[in-house]
Write an enzyme that holds these catalytic residues in place. Structure first.
Site, PDB file in Angstrom:
ATOM      1  N   SER A  33       9.309  81.667  34.798  1.00  0.00           N
ATOM      2  CA  SER A  33       9.113  81.634  33.353  1.00  0.00           C
ATOM      3  C   SER A  33       8.730  80.219  32.958  1.00  0.00           C
ATOM      4  O   SER A  33       9.202  79.244  33.549  1.00  0.00           O
ATOM      5  CB  SER A  33      10.398  82.054  32.643  1.00  0.00           C
ATOM      6  OG  SER A  33      10.359  81.689  31.270  1.00  0.00           O
ATOM      7  N   LYS A  47      15.016  82.744  35.236  1.00  0.00           N
ATOM      8  CA  LYS A  47      14.405  84.065  35.307  1.00  0.00           C
ATOM      9  C   LYS A  47      13.656  84.282  36.616  1.00  0.00           C
ATOM     10  O   LYS A  47      13.058  83.376  37.171  1.00  0.00           O
ATOM     11  CB  LYS A  47      13.436  84.278  34.142  1.00  0.00           C
ATOM     12  CG  LYS A  47      14.104  84.424  32.781  1.00  0.00           C
ATOM     13  CD  LYS A  47      13.142  84.985  31.753  1.00  0.00           C
ATOM     14  CE  LYS A  47      12.900  86.458  31.978  1.00  0.00           C
ATOM     15  NZ  LYS A  47      11.936  87.019  30.999  1.00  0.00           N
ATOM     16  N   ASN A  56      11.100  87.107  37.170  1.00  0.00           N
ATOM     17  CA  ASN A  56      10.409  88.256  36.598  1.00  0.00           C
ATOM     18  C   ASN A  56       9.767  89.130  37.680  1.00  0.00           C
ATOM     19  O   ASN A  56       9.206  88.604  38.648  1.00  0.00           O
ATOM     20  CB  ASN A  56       9.320  87.787  35.624  1.00  0.00           C
ATOM     21  CG  ASN A  56       9.895  87.045  34.436  1.00  0.00           C
ATOM     22  OD1 ASN A  56      10.912  87.440  33.884  1.00  0.00           O
ATOM     23  ND2 ASN A  56       9.265  85.948  34.060  1.00  0.00           N
ATOM     24  N   ARG A 104     -34.244 110.226  32.441  1.00  0.00           N
ATOM     25  CA  ARG A 104     -33.687 108.903  32.717  1.00  0.00           C
ATOM     26  C   ARG A 104     -33.113 108.419  31.396  1.00  0.00           C
ATOM     27  O   ARG A 104     -33.791 108.500  30.374  1.00  0.00           O
ATOM     28  CB  ARG A 104     -34.762 107.943  33.236  1.00  0.00           C
ATOM     29  CG  ARG A 104     -35.343 108.261  34.620  1.00  0.00           C
ATOM     30  CD  ARG A 104     -34.483 107.705  35.754  1.00  0.00           C
ATOM     31  NE  ARG A 104     -34.270 106.275  35.630  1.00  0.00           N
ATOM     32  CZ  ARG A 104     -35.183 105.330  35.901  1.00  0.00           C
ATOM     33  NH1 ARG A 104     -36.397 105.673  36.298  1.00  0.00           N
ATOM     34  NH2 ARG A 104     -34.898 104.061  35.760  1.00  0.00           N
TER      35      ARG A 104
END
Length: 495
Positions: free
Chosen positions: A286, A292, A294, A326
């Site tokens: 973080s 943290k 994550n 086309r």
């Protein structure tokens, strides 16, 4: 100064491998491979001067070309093939020092859509081969978890709430099922060559092959074989099933990957703590909170799964608007969605493979969460066994009486609920009708997982090519490198 898109805002697919398989230079190389392959086919059929294919092949080196310049010049003809052809012809002319007439082998009887459609199919062929390798890596790891954790109890959840006892083995098998089925669907998608000519009639090819033993269809089949693509029964300039089928298969893959990632995101929350992603230096950090960790692999995979459906829808929107013989605009709107789907699927599969092969499993936390609901989690099984014993007592049927017991139990403080439910059951049913041993059996989570083991076995057996069995070792399978199974680490924050 021209700056290419290196994926700064698409971290899920920002990797050298994905760039090598799907980047602008890969697209350029695929276009050149189609042109070089066509020159080879024409020379072998006696429709281009001897030796010309080697000259075109030398000229078809992507490093000879300015990708950024071609991209800008593509605005003049609305596709990159036109400016690239001008450069390719200049290169061929310069390299044809023996005056072989090699220019006559370049793009003869083709149209730009033929080349770009075929090039994108070639690009997809290479990307899908790598994608399937990653999918098999993931499914092999999941199959190992399904077998190893066949008896590892956890709680099943329904509409966010605890539902019934479950096993982590079955959860892994269900992850496997979704991904293996999507992988098999992807394998079945045909990637065809396109050689229709200016209006899809092969008119120029018919003129080219006049007097030859080969027909335009022979040339097309030979080029398909040369490039490793499927032969189509006819031009598909405005029939885009080849494109939408691949797009749908890629979206199905990202759906299955996203399901796994979503479960891991929930199960790795600190308050749940049943799983954890593999750790790596610098991953999951973080910018503001040093503590943290994550689950960024799952975050990236989920981001791909949330983008893919709209890209597949864009391919269908384009396909439904391919007008005339086309198209104008619809074809052009297809390219980015097509390539982005390949990028997202490749990136997500690479991240999920790393996750699956290093996933940490915490059975103690699974058991702890299972026990949060206590014996109430077995209410369905208890009802089936006990309701008949209570029918018509006090003028109420057994299910009504058992629901009253559950309601009374839920009114008690949480720590008292397990004892309350047992006491109410014991008071309601005489011991001669329901022994203590039988009551405890009914309240044992391991006794109410149904056919979890057999379901897992049947799923793995249905996809042996994705299960990763080592046939030389019999039915056994070693865990993939890096796979770990641990008990819960008390006091460690994960997520």
């Amino acid at each position: 100064m021209f700056g290419g898109d290196v994926g700064l805002l698409s971290p899920v697919s920002a990797s050298p491998l994905v760039a090598a398989l799907t980047g602008d230079r890969a697209v350029l190389a695929a276009i050149l491979a189609v042109e070089a392959g066509w020159a080879s086919v024409l020379e072998k059929a006696g429709l281009a001067p001897a030796g010309s294919a080697a000259v075109v092949a030398s000229a078809a080196d992507a490093d000879r070309y300015d990708v950024a310049g071609i991209a800008v010049r593509a605005q003049g003809g609305a596709n990159p093939v036109i400016p690239l052809l001008a450069d390719l012809r200049a290169q061929v002319k310069a390299l044809d020092t023996d005056n072989l007439g090699a220019l006559g082998a370049v793009h003869t009887s083709l149209t730009s859509q033929d080349v770009l459609d075929s090039a994108l199919m070639l690009l997809a062929r290479n990307a899908v081969a790598m994608l399937l390798a990653d999918l098999r890596g993931i499914t092999t790891a999941l199959a190992a978890f399904a077998e190893q954790h066949a008896d590892t109890l956890c709680v099943g959840r329904s509409l966010t709430q605890h539902s019934l006892p479950f096993t982590f083995g079955l959860k892994a098998a269900q992850w496997f099922h979704g991904l293996a089925a999507a992988g098999r669907r992807l394998e079945a998608v045909e990637l065809p060559l396109q050689t229709g000519g200016a209006a899809g009639t092969l008119a120029a090819g018919t003129v080219l092959t006049k007097g030859s033993v080969d027909t335009p269809f022979d040339l097309s089949g030979n080029l398909a074989a040369h490039l490793g693509l499927a032969s189509a029964p006819g031009p598909w300039h405005t029939n885009r099933l080849a494109v939408t089928s691949l797009g749908d298969a890629l979206a199905a893959v990202t759906d299955a990957l996203g399901k796994i990632a979503g479960d891991v995101l929930f199960l790795s929350r600190p308050e749940v703590g049943e799983l954890a992603e593999p750790r790596a230096a610098g991953r999951g950090v973080s910018s503001a909170m040093p503590q943290k960790q994550n689950p960024v692999l799952s975050v990236l995979v989920r981001s791909a799964a949330l983008q893919a459906p709209n890209l597949a829808a864009q391919l269908h929107l384009a396909a439904a608007n391919f007008n005339d013989e086309r198209p104008d605009g619809a074809w052009h709107s297809e390219w980015q969605a097509f390539r982005q789907l390949l990028r997202l699927a490749l990136g997500a599969a690479g991240h999920l493979r790393e996750l699956a092969e290093g996933l940490q499993v915490f059975p103690d936390a699974m058991r702890r969460n299972l026990e949060l609901s206590g014996p109430l989690l077995l209410s369905e099984g208890v009802s089936a066994a006990v309701a008949p014993l209570l029918d018509e007592r006090d003028g109420r049927n057994g299910k009504q009486q058992l629901q009253d017991m559950v309601d009374r139990t839920l009114q008690a403080p949480s720590p008292e609920q397990p004892g309350t439910y047992r006491r109410l059951l014991r008071e309601a049913v005489p011991a001669e009708a329901l022994s203590n041993e039988r009551l405890e059996e009914l309240l044992d989570p391991a006794s109410y997982v149904g056919q979890a083991t057999e379901i897992s076995r049947r799923i793995l057996a249905a996809f042996p090519d994705f299960a990763g069995y080592d046939e030389s070792a019999g039915a056994g399978r070693a865990l993939p490198a890096g796979t770990t199974t641990e008990t819960d680490l008390n006091g460690v924050t994960r997520g």
